[in-house]
Design a protein around this motif. Sequence first.
Motif, PDB file in Angstrom:
ATOM      1  N   ASP A 466       0.825  -1.201   0.000  1.00 46.58           N
ATOM      2  CA  ASP A 466       0.000   0.000   0.000  1.00 46.58           C
ATOM      3  C   ASP A 466       0.864   1.258   0.000  1.00 46.58           C
ATOM      4  OD1 ASP A 466      -2.472  -1.465   0.223  1.00 46.58           O
ATOM      5  OD2 ASP A 466      -1.945  -1.823   2.316  1.00 46.58           O
ATOM      6  N   THR A 467       1.966   1.224   0.759  1.00 47.83           N
ATOM      7  CA  THR A 467       2.883   2.360   0.765  1.00 47.83           C
ATOM      8  C   THR A 467       3.491   2.552  -0.611  1.00 47.83           C
ATOM      9  OG1 THR A 467       3.405   1.850   3.070  1.00 47.83           O
ATOM     10  CG2 THR A 467       4.853   3.400   1.933  1.00 47.83           C
ATOM     11  N   GLY A 468       3.892   1.465  -1.226  1.00 49.72           N
ATOM     12  CA  GLY A 468       4.450   1.559  -2.567  1.00 49.72           C
ATOM     13  C   GLY A 468       3.475   2.128  -3.574  1.00 49.72           C
ATOM     14  N   ALA A 469       2.191   1.826  -3.404  1.00 50.94           N
ATOM     15  CA  ALA A 469       1.177   2.308  -4.338  1.00 50.94           C
ATOM     16  C   ALA A 469       1.038   3.820  -4.294  1.00 50.94           C
ATOM     17  CB  ALA A 469      -0.167   1.652  -4.027  1.00 50.94           C
ATOM     18  N   LEU A 470       1.456   4.428  -3.195  1.00 51.77           N
ATOM     19  CA  LEU A 470       1.377   5.889  -3.106  1.00 51.77           C
ATOM     20  C   LEU A 470       2.309   6.569  -4.093  1.00 51.77           C
ATOM     21  CD1 LEU A 470       1.402   6.508   0.756  1.00 51.77           C
ATOM     22  CD2 LEU A 470      -0.560   6.508  -0.774  1.00 51.77           C
ATOM     23  N   LEU A 471       3.331   5.858  -4.535  1.00 55.03           N
ATOM     24  CA  LEU A 471       4.394   6.485  -5.323  1.00 55.03           C
ATOM     25  C   LEU A 471       4.408   6.026  -6.765  1.00 55.03           C
ATOM     26  CD1 LEU A 471       7.192   6.124  -2.608  1.00 55.03           C
ATOM     27  CD2 LEU A 471       5.730   8.095  -3.048  1.00 55.03           C
ATOM     28  N   THR A 472       3.277   5.510  -7.241  1.00 54.06           N
ATOM     29  CA  THR A 472       3.272   4.944  -8.592  1.00 54.06           C
ATOM     30  C   THR A 472       2.270   5.584  -9.538  1.00 54.06           C
ATOM     31  OG1 THR A 472       1.706   3.227  -7.866  1.00 54.06           O
ATOM     32  CG2 THR A 472       4.061   2.694  -7.780  1.00 54.06           C
ATOM     33  N   GLY A 473       1.556   6.604  -9.101  1.00 53.54           N
ATOM     34  CA  GLY A 473       0.576   7.200  -9.995  1.00 53.54           C
ATOM     35  C   GLY A 473      -0.220   8.270  -9.309  1.00 53.54           C
ATOM     36  N   PRO A 474      -1.287   8.734  -9.951  1.00 57.88           N
ATOM     37  CA  PRO A 474      -2.126   9.780  -9.355  1.00 57.88           C
ATOM     38  C   PRO A 474      -2.823   9.285  -8.095  1.00 57.88           C
ATOM     39  CG  PRO A 474      -3.154   8.884 -11.331  1.00 57.88           C
ATOM     40  CD  PRO A 474      -1.783   8.306 -11.273  1.00 57.88           C
ATOM     41  N   LEU A 475      -3.327  10.220  -7.317  1.00 51.46           N
ATOM     42  CA  LEU A 475      -4.002   9.906  -6.064  1.00 51.46           C
ATOM     43  C   LEU A 475      -5.510  10.055  -6.227  1.00 51.46           C
ATOM     44  CD1 LEU A 475      -1.712  11.720  -3.463  1.00 51.46           C
ATOM     45  CD2 LEU A 475      -1.798   9.276  -3.985  1.00 51.46           C
ATOM     46  N   PRO A 476      -6.284   9.153  -5.613  1.00 50.33           N
ATOM     47  CA  PRO A 476      -7.742   9.234  -5.749  1.00 50.33           C
ATOM     48  C   PRO A 476      -8.342  10.268  -4.817  1.00 50.33           C
ATOM     49  CG  PRO A 476      -7.164   7.391  -4.342  1.00 50.33           C
ATOM     50  CD  PRO A 476      -5.862   7.987  -4.809  1.00 50.33           C
TER      51      PRO A 476
END
Length: 509
Positions: A466-476
């Motif tokens: 989940d932490t990694g997902a913060l740094l891979t694209g736009p934010l919802p």
Amino acid sequence: MHVPATPAEEAVAVGLDGVRPALGPAYAAALGGARAAVLTRLWRALAFEPLPWVAAREGGPGSLTVLLAGGSRLEGPQPDAYATGPYVEELLLDGRPYRQAARLVAALGVPHGSEFATELDGSTASLALSRAGQPSARPDAAAPTTREWEQRVVDGHPYHPNCRSRPGFSVAEELAYAPEHRPVVELGLVAVRAEECLVTGEWPDRLRDGGRILVPVHPWQAAHVLGKEQVRAGFAAHPLMALRTLAPEGGGPHVKTALSTRLTSSVRNISGYSIETAAAVSAFAQSLSERLDGRLHITRTLGAATAHSPDLAAVLREPPEAYADTASGEQVLPVAALAAFPPARSAAWRAEFARLALSVCLRVLDLGVALEAHGQNLLVVLSPAGAPVRLVYRDLADIRISPARLRRHGLPVPPLSGRLVTDDIGVLRRKLYGSLLTGSLGATAGSAGAFAEAFAEAAGLPATADTGALLTGPLPTKALTLMRLSPGVPGDQWAELPNPLLPRPPAAR
């Protein structure tokens, strides 16, 4: 530039003449700022939300042009998705200037725009009234109470154009019931036979009368919705940020009441599902918080009751101050109130708070629970020196629980079904990211640049997917305007915002 008053702006002025004429000049002076604040929130939506009648968006140096499906052009400054201060005073629609969100939406001529324009008009007028009612200078106070901090949140939702929309409220009722006006509200009680009620948790003896349950009701609800009910005198209470949730004047549990009108996006009644699940969700949340080393406390739901009607129900909740040592000088602030807390303006303080909030909430998500950690639900406990030391979370009615993640960590799965339960990773992440990142942390920072700066200093985050997902694209983020313009579409709708946490490419030489 003279801007003619809209119907709602004029109606509030007339209403003030009748109930509090001394506020009239302050209200008139506040209108310009309120118009800009609501227009700024609307421009953010027009710039980023997937609105079906937006054909394209073209950016220029410091500007943005929104091309509409019918061929019109809407022009304004380049938006900052995380800015909270008004930066838009005027937008140009086919070259014509608009300074009022309601009149702009009416001119756009989009589906359901007429109803939305009316809401925006009310939001602007109500926001001006809220600002007009503030004291010119606050008295010095070493440690304001949590309730006093809550009442310092004057502007409402930092990003929703309906930030102060209160349809069905007269000027007199806003002054009498809205927290930013600091009133004392007299709650009523409706007696319902116990066999006609659903009660979960422990319902106190003081709210019983023989074989009847005494359900606390908000006076607005009593006047406008429960006209046929016999409402008896209850007790005095102070309204909190949520307006329909109040702190009794004599202390004790906070009372969440039904209020069957649309505030911002939702009608604020209380569903039977929320009452049915209240005790089980609260017990589960308490067991979960025990795994977080004292960094997160979740207020307990003490009791919940409904007369099998969403319009006549109430929830009793532990006050967040229970998790602070106020005698030693600790304070508890809702995150939305941090704009009124001077230390939160420093980059170092924001980084410390971001580290705490991200590390705790991402750990909870990894364990299997997505908190709706927006600025109203999430509170921060401050040390006597003003440092953020731990978090308090309240209102469990809209969290999301993942049985699969709980089992992966060897945690018991609560006996629940329905909308609170999901293993959909997208739903879980949107719930947290859309409230914590593009809500609480974004609004606390106040700009994309300040947000990126705070995150850069927030080291030591849990190393999870989940932490990694913060740094891979736009934010919802919730597409709040799209949702108001889509009355036939149930549930949340989403937009994507530029992610200020992504590494920036090196500047071209």
